[in-house]
Structures are given as structure tokens and as C-alpha cells.
Design a protein around this motif. Structure first.
Motif, short mmCIF file in Angstrom:
data_model
loop_
_atom_site.label_atom_id
_atom_site.label_comp_id
_atom_site.label_asym_id
_atom_site.label_seq_id
_atom_site.Cartn_x
_atom_site.Cartn_y
_atom_site.Cartn_z
N HIS A 49 14.07 -42.84 11.69
CA HIS A 49 13.56 -44.12 11.20
C HIS A 49 14.22 -45.29 11.93
CE1 HIS A 49 10.82 -42.92 8.04
NE2 HIS A 49 11.66 -41.95 7.74
N ALA A 50 15.52 -45.19 12.17
CA ALA A 50 16.23 -46.24 12.92
C ALA A 50 15.68 -46.33 14.35
CB ALA A 50 17.73 -45.95 12.93
N ARG A 51 15.40 -45.19 14.94
CA ARG A 51 14.84 -45.17 16.29
C ARG A 51 13.50 -45.90 16.33
NH1 ARG A 51 10.77 -42.54 18.65
NH2 ARG A 51 10.89 -42.00 20.85
N GLU A 52 12.64 -45.60 15.37
CA GLU A 52 11.33 -46.25 15.33
C GLU A 52 11.47 -47.75 15.13
OE1 GLU A 52 8.43 -44.54 16.06
OE2 GLU A 52 9.97 -43.05 16.55
N MET A 53 12.40 -48.15 14.28
CA MET A 53 12.64 -49.57 14.06
C MET A 53 13.11 -50.25 15.34
SD MET A 53 14.72 -50.66 10.70
CE MET A 53 13.92 -50.95 9.17
N ALA A 54 14.08 -49.63 15.99
CA ALA A 54 14.66 -50.23 17.20
C ALA A 54 13.61 -50.34 18.30
CB ALA A 54 15.86 -49.41 17.68
N LEU A 55 12.90 -49.25 18.57
CA LEU A 55 11.90 -49.27 19.64
C LEU A 55 10.75 -50.21 19.32
CD1 LEU A 55 11.84 -45.49 20.64
CD2 LEU A 55 13.02 -47.38 21.78
N GLY A 56 10.30 -50.19 18.07
CA GLY A 56 9.19 -51.06 17.66
C GLY A 56 9.54 -52.53 17.71
N SER A 57 10.80 -52.85 17.54
CA SER A 57 11.25 -54.24 17.55
C SER A 57 11.89 -54.64 18.87
CB SER A 57 12.25 -54.47 16.41
OG SER A 57 11.66 -54.20 15.17
N GLN A 58 11.99 -53.70 19.79
CA GLN A 58 12.60 -53.92 21.10
C GLN A 58 14.03 -54.47 20.98
OE1 GLN A 58 9.60 -56.35 23.05
NE2 GLN A 58 8.48 -54.52 23.66
N VAL A 59 14.81 -53.76 20.16
CA VAL A 59 16.23 -54.08 19.97
C VAL A 59 17.01 -52.77 20.01
CG1 VAL A 59 15.75 -56.13 18.54
CG2 VAL A 59 16.07 -53.89 17.44
N SER A 60 18.31 -52.86 19.86
CA SER A 60 19.12 -51.66 19.68
C SER A 60 19.88 -51.81 18.37
CB SER A 60 20.08 -51.44 20.86
OG SER A 60 21.02 -52.49 20.94
N LEU A 61 20.35 -50.71 17.86
CA LEU A 61 21.08 -50.69 16.59
C LEU A 61 22.45 -50.06 16.79
CD1 LEU A 61 18.24 -49.38 14.24
CD2 LEU A 61 18.89 -51.75 14.69
N ARG A 62 23.42 -50.62 16.13
CA ARG A 62 24.76 -50.05 16.11
C ARG A 62 25.07 -49.71 14.67
NH1 ARG A 62 30.38 -52.76 18.13
NH2 ARG A 62 31.32 -51.78 16.38
N LEU A 63 25.20 -48.42 14.37
CA LEU A 63 25.38 -47.93 13.00
C LEU A 63 26.79 -47.41 12.79
CD1 LEU A 63 22.04 -45.94 12.66
CD2 LEU A 63 22.47 -48.36 12.13
N ARG A 64 27.37 -47.75 11.66
CA ARG A 64 28.70 -47.28 11.30
C ARG A 64 28.55 -46.08 10.37
NH1 ARG A 64 33.87 -48.55 11.52
NH2 ARG A 64 35.21 -48.22 9.72
N ALA A 65 28.82 -44.90 10.90
CA ALA A 65 28.62 -43.65 10.15
C ALA A 65 29.38 -43.63 8.83
CB ALA A 65 29.02 -42.45 11.01
N ALA A 66 30.58 -44.19 8.81
CA ALA A 66 31.39 -44.17 7.59
C ALA A 66 30.76 -44.96 6.45
CB ALA A 66 32.79 -44.70 7.89
N ASN A 67 29.84 -45.87 6.76
CA ASN A 67 29.21 -46.68 5.72
C ASN A 67 27.93 -46.04 5.16
OD1 ASN A 67 31.23 -48.45 6.37
ND2 ASN A 67 29.89 -50.21 6.67
N VAL A 68 27.42 -45.03 5.83
CA VAL A 68 26.19 -44.38 5.37
C VAL A 68 26.51 -43.52 4.15
CG1 VAL A 68 24.33 -42.77 5.96
CG2 VAL A 68 25.20 -44.36 7.69
N PRO A 69 25.88 -43.83 3.01
CA PRO A 69 26.15 -43.03 1.81
C PRO A 69 25.63 -41.60 1.95
CG PRO A 69 24.72 -44.92 1.31
CD PRO A 69 24.93 -44.89 2.79
N LEU A 70 26.44 -40.66 1.54
CA LEU A 70 26.04 -39.25 1.55
C LEU A 70 26.00 -38.73 0.12
CD1 LEU A 70 28.30 -37.93 4.47
CD2 LEU A 70 25.91 -38.69 4.60
N LEU A 71 25.07 -37.86 -0.14
CA LEU A 71 25.01 -37.24 -1.47
C LEU A 71 26.24 -36.36 -1.68
CD1 LEU A 71 21.28 -36.16 -1.60
CD2 LEU A 71 22.36 -37.91 -3.00
#
Length: 161
Positions: A49-71
Motif C-alpha cells: 500500500h505504501a508503494r502504491e501511494m508513493a508511486l501514485g503521488s510521485q514521492v518517496s516514503l521513509r518509514l520507521r519500523a519501530a513505530n509500526v504497531p504489531l498485533l
């Protein structure tokens, strides 16, 4: 595989049965937040989903893995090799779009491709509205966190650190 602890199942069930309606209404309701992109994280996992967002908006994303909530239990299941086939398909499709920091464990990398069928929302808002949106979501009872930032287009389009 009948290995999940009862509290893991309860948390997963609660997550999958929680509608994104309250979050979506808070994000878009009164128009005070400059929303640039918004999607639900479903069967294609966060990275796709992040890939689609980035490519569709012609930007890049920098994600911090430690902030992504995990079950609860997700890391334990990944460590035990309990990986759904859809995760592998998502990874085959989009791993080439990601630059990984060497400190990100293999289990966390895998979970970022997890094909949850009822995840939360991934929203991109202007930096000036990010703190206010987080506060509004939390006040609405939505467990929201900031997981990254939008940058000018680059290759690969996603960096996870």
C-alpha cells in the motif's frame, strides 16, 4: 497452526472487527486536515500500500519500523515460521521497492508485508497537520501513530529504518 495464545486471538479478532469508519470520519470529516493520500491497509500489507501511494503521488516514503504497531504474538509467529502465502506474494511483488536499514530484523521485514484482511488506515497529511490529526484521532478513540514521512521521489520509493 493451533499455536496462538488466546490473548493473541482476542487482539487479532478485535483488530479485524474494528471498522475504520471513526478514523475516516475524523480524518476527512470537517476538512481541517490537508489529506494528500488515504488507503486502508488490507490484503496487500503495509509495504504494498505504501508503494502504491508513493508511486501514485510521485514521492518517496521513509518509514520507521519501530513505530509500526504489531498485533500481540505477531513477532512470535513470524519467528516460528508461521507466514501466510499471501505475505510471500506481497514480498515478491514489492520488496524491490524497499531499501532496508540493516538493523531491521527479518521477522519485522516479513510482517510489513503481512496480508491482513482488515488493517487500519494509512494516511498522508501535510507535516503542519500531523500532530493535530494524531491528537484528533486519539481523542476519537482511534489508536493512531506516526510511522514515517514523505520525501521527494527517490529510488527505491520506500526506505525502512
Amino acid at each position: 497452526r493451533q499455536q496462538a495464545a488466546p490473548e493473541w486471538l482476542e487482539a487479532a479478532t478485535r483488530s479485524m472487527t474494528t471498522l475504520n469508519r471513526r478514523a475516516a470520519e475524523t480524518i476527512t470529516g470537517d476538512g481541517r486536515f490537508a489529506v494528500h493520500a488515504l488507503t486502508d491497509v488490507t490484503g496487500f500489507g503495509l509495504i504494498v500500500h505504501a508503494r502504491e501511494m508513493a508511486l501514485g503521488s510521485q514521492v518517496s516514503l521513509r518509514l520507521r519500523a519501530a513505530n509500526v504497531p504489531l498485533l500481540p504474538g505477531a513477532l512470535e509467529c513470524a519467528r516460528a515460521g508461521y507466514i501466510p502465502g499471501g505475505l510471500n506474494a506481497n514480498r515478491e511483488f514489492a520488496d524491490c521497492a524497499v531499501r532496508w536499514d540493516g538493523a531491521i530484523s527479518e521477522e519485522v521485514r516479513a510482517l510489513l508485508f503481512d496480508p491482513q484482511t482488515a488493517g487500519g488506515l494509512l494516511v498522508s497529511v501535510s507535516a503542519e497537520h500531523a500532530a493535530a490529526l494524531l491528537e484528533a484521532l486519539q481523542q476519537a478513540g482511534v489508536p493512531a501513530v506516526e510511522i514515517g514521512e514523505v520525501l521527494p521521489a527517490a529510488k527505491p520509493p520506500i526506505t525502512v529504518y
